[in-house]
Design a protein around this motif. Structure first.
Motif, PDB file in Angstrom:
ATOM      1  N   UNK A   1      10.749   6.231  -0.886  1.00 55.33           N
ATOM      2  CA  UNK A   1      11.223   6.369  -2.254  1.00 55.33           C
ATOM      3  C   UNK A   1      10.347   7.309  -3.063  1.00 55.33           C
ATOM      4  N   UNK A   2      10.630   7.354  -4.376  1.00 54.91           N
ATOM      5  CA  UNK A   2       9.913   8.237  -5.272  1.00 54.91           C
ATOM      6  C   UNK A   2       8.753   7.566  -5.960  1.00 54.91           C
TER       7      UNK A   2
ATOM      8  N   UNK B   1       0.863  -1.185   0.000  1.00 54.48           N
ATOM      9  CA  UNK B   1       0.000   0.000   0.000  1.00 54.48           C
ATOM     10  C   UNK B   1       0.900   1.235   0.000  1.00 54.48           C
ATOM     11  N   UNK B   2       0.774   2.051  -1.024  1.00 51.33           N
ATOM     12  CA  UNK B   2       1.583   3.268  -1.126  1.00 51.33           C
ATOM     13  C   UNK B   2       0.795   4.463  -0.603  1.00 51.33           C
ATOM     14  N   UNK B   3       1.495   5.345   0.083  1.00 46.14           N
ATOM     15  CA  UNK B   3       0.886   6.567   0.610  1.00 46.14           C
ATOM     16  C   UNK B   3       1.631   7.751   0.002  1.00 46.14           C
TER      17      UNK B   3
ATOM     18  N   UNK C   1       4.271   1.838  -8.790  1.00 47.84           N
ATOM     19  CA  UNK C   1       4.011   0.695  -9.674  1.00 47.84           C
ATOM     20  C   UNK C   1       4.049  -0.627  -8.917  1.00 47.84           C
ATOM     21  N   UNK C   2       4.639  -0.639  -7.716  1.00 44.90           N
ATOM     22  CA  UNK C   2       4.726  -1.868  -6.919  1.00 44.90           C
ATOM     23  C   UNK C   2       3.521  -2.059  -6.008  1.00 44.90           C
TER      24      UNK C   2
ATOM     25  N   UNK D   1       7.246  10.171  -2.103  1.00 43.32           N
ATOM     26  CA  UNK D   1       7.262  11.596  -2.436  1.00 43.32           C
ATOM     27  C   UNK D   1       7.600  11.755  -3.908  1.00 43.32           C
ATOM     28  N   UNK D   2       7.428  12.938  -4.431  1.00 45.44           N
ATOM     29  CA  UNK D   2       7.640  13.165  -5.863  1.00 45.44           C
ATOM     30  C   UNK D   2       9.061  12.833  -6.287  1.00 45.44           C
ATOM     31  N   UNK D   3      10.056  13.232  -5.489  1.00 46.67           N
ATOM     32  CA  UNK D   3      11.456  13.035  -5.866  1.00 46.67           C
ATOM     33  C   UNK D   3      12.165  11.970  -5.043  1.00 46.67           C
ATOM     34  N   UNK D   4      11.421  11.286  -4.177  1.00 43.69           N
ATOM     35  CA  UNK D   4      12.043  10.258  -3.357  1.00 43.69           C
ATOM     36  C   UNK D   4      12.797  10.800  -2.154  1.00 43.69           C
TER      37      UNK D   4
END
Length: 337
Positions: free
Chosen positions: A76-77, A21-23, A82-83, A59-62
């Motif tokens: 990470x960025x 789960x990405x935030x 995609x994961x 975040x946008x730039x990791x």
């Protein structure tokens, strides 16, 4: 001789199914909303379940996010998105426009996600999702007090402010504050199962699903406008709410035609005169029910409805429950001063 090997004879437990789960994080996000997301899925890892959740902060730039309340670490960025099986966008509170202006990279990444990835916005997180164009012609919701500005910014989105939760095509939107829990629990149901979501709700001592936002939003009179004639009509609808007022009477009060009345009143208040009067009546009925002194048919008559069935139908549509259920949930205080 007895077999003393630990675990002998037991069926090994199957490995838990892992869900990523990405935030999404930017400097505009509400820390309370971010914390709610993180805590919900961490708690889901504590309940008995065949599922486990890995949280990825993006975040946008990791790089760590310089938030007004402190530096926020990330994993990470945008490549991490995609994961993920699901992506959550915490609330931006009142900074939706600023977030859209400053986060082109995040918006593009959200736009490019495969359709199979669930995307859930919490309250004004819907700004970033709508900016992708993916909500065009789709239902969405957010806090009722911020919905008007959102609809003006994104007129192509079908805002359903009365709802605490909407979903279409794998895009999930939830209303304000604690309604964000509805969004998180819904993602849990979609990734895992209802039992996992139910257990998490129990651990957080809350209902698994809130009712409509109409239970919490002011039913009338909350929109600011500069039309004095329509304010006069509003005052009449409030003071004479139990009377069978006609559009002709209201138009005469404002010195306009019926057609002009309907157009200007809707533009000023967001409701038709009839809807406004019904909203006033229902709010008055709630107060009478909470006082507990009148039977439901008497309450209906006091606010202008002689047909108890019609009153009950309108009340349930507005409040999400029957008049009797409202009284039970909102009893008169037993305490005296």
């Amino acid at each position: 001789m007895a077999n003393l090997t630990a675990g002998a004879g037991r069926t090994p437990r199957p490995p838990k199914q892992l869900h990523r789960v990405a935030v999404v994080l930017c400097r505009h996000h509400s820390l309370a909303s971010l914390g709610l997301v993180m805590d919900t899925f961490r708690m889901a890892n504590q309940v008995p379940s065949a599922h486990r959740f890995e949280l990825l902060r993006v975040s946008a730039d990791g790089q760590p996010v310089p938030h007004p309340d402190g530096l926020l670490g990330v994993d990470g960025g945008v490549a991490l998105l995609a994961q993920a099986e699901a992506v959550l966008i915490p609330s931006l509170w009142t900074q939706g426009d600023a977030a859209v202006a400053e986060n082109a990279v995040l918006i593009k990444a959200l736009r490019d996600l495969p359709p199979a990835v669930l995307v859930a916005s919490l309250c004004t997180g819907a700004y970033l999702l709508a900016a992708t164009g993916r909500l065009d012609s789709q239902p969405a919701t957010l806090h009722w007090n911020l919905a008007q500005a959102f609809q003006q910014r994104f007129p192509q989105v079908h805002v359903q402010v009365q709802e605490t939760l909407t979903e279409a095509g794998g895009l999930i939107c939830s209303g304000g504050s604690m309604a964000a829990m509805d969004g998180c629990l819904h993602v849990l149901r979609r990734l895992a199962d209802r039992d996992t979501a139910r257990r998490v709700a129990q651990m957080m001592v809350m209902d698994e699903r809130h009712g409509p936002q109409t239970q919490y939003m002011p039913a009338y009179g909350w929109r600011r406008h500069g039309d004095p004639e329509m304010r006069r009509v509003e005052a009449c609808l409030v003071s004479r709410h139990a009377e069978p007022l006609t559009l002709d009477e209201l138009a005469a009060l404002a010195h306009v035609s019926v057609r002009t009345l309907q157009r200007r009143f809707l533009a000023a208040t967001g409701l038709t005169p009839i809807q406004y009067q019904q909203a006033v009546r229902i709010e008055r009925a709630k107060a009478l029910l909470e006082a507990g002194q009148l039977a439901v048919p008497e309450v209906a008559a006091q606010v202008g409805y002689q047909d108890r069935v019609a009153f009950g139908r309108l009340f349930k549509k507005a409040a999400g429950m029957t008049p009797a259920a409202w009284r039970q949930r909102h009893p008169a205080s037993d305490f005296t001063q």
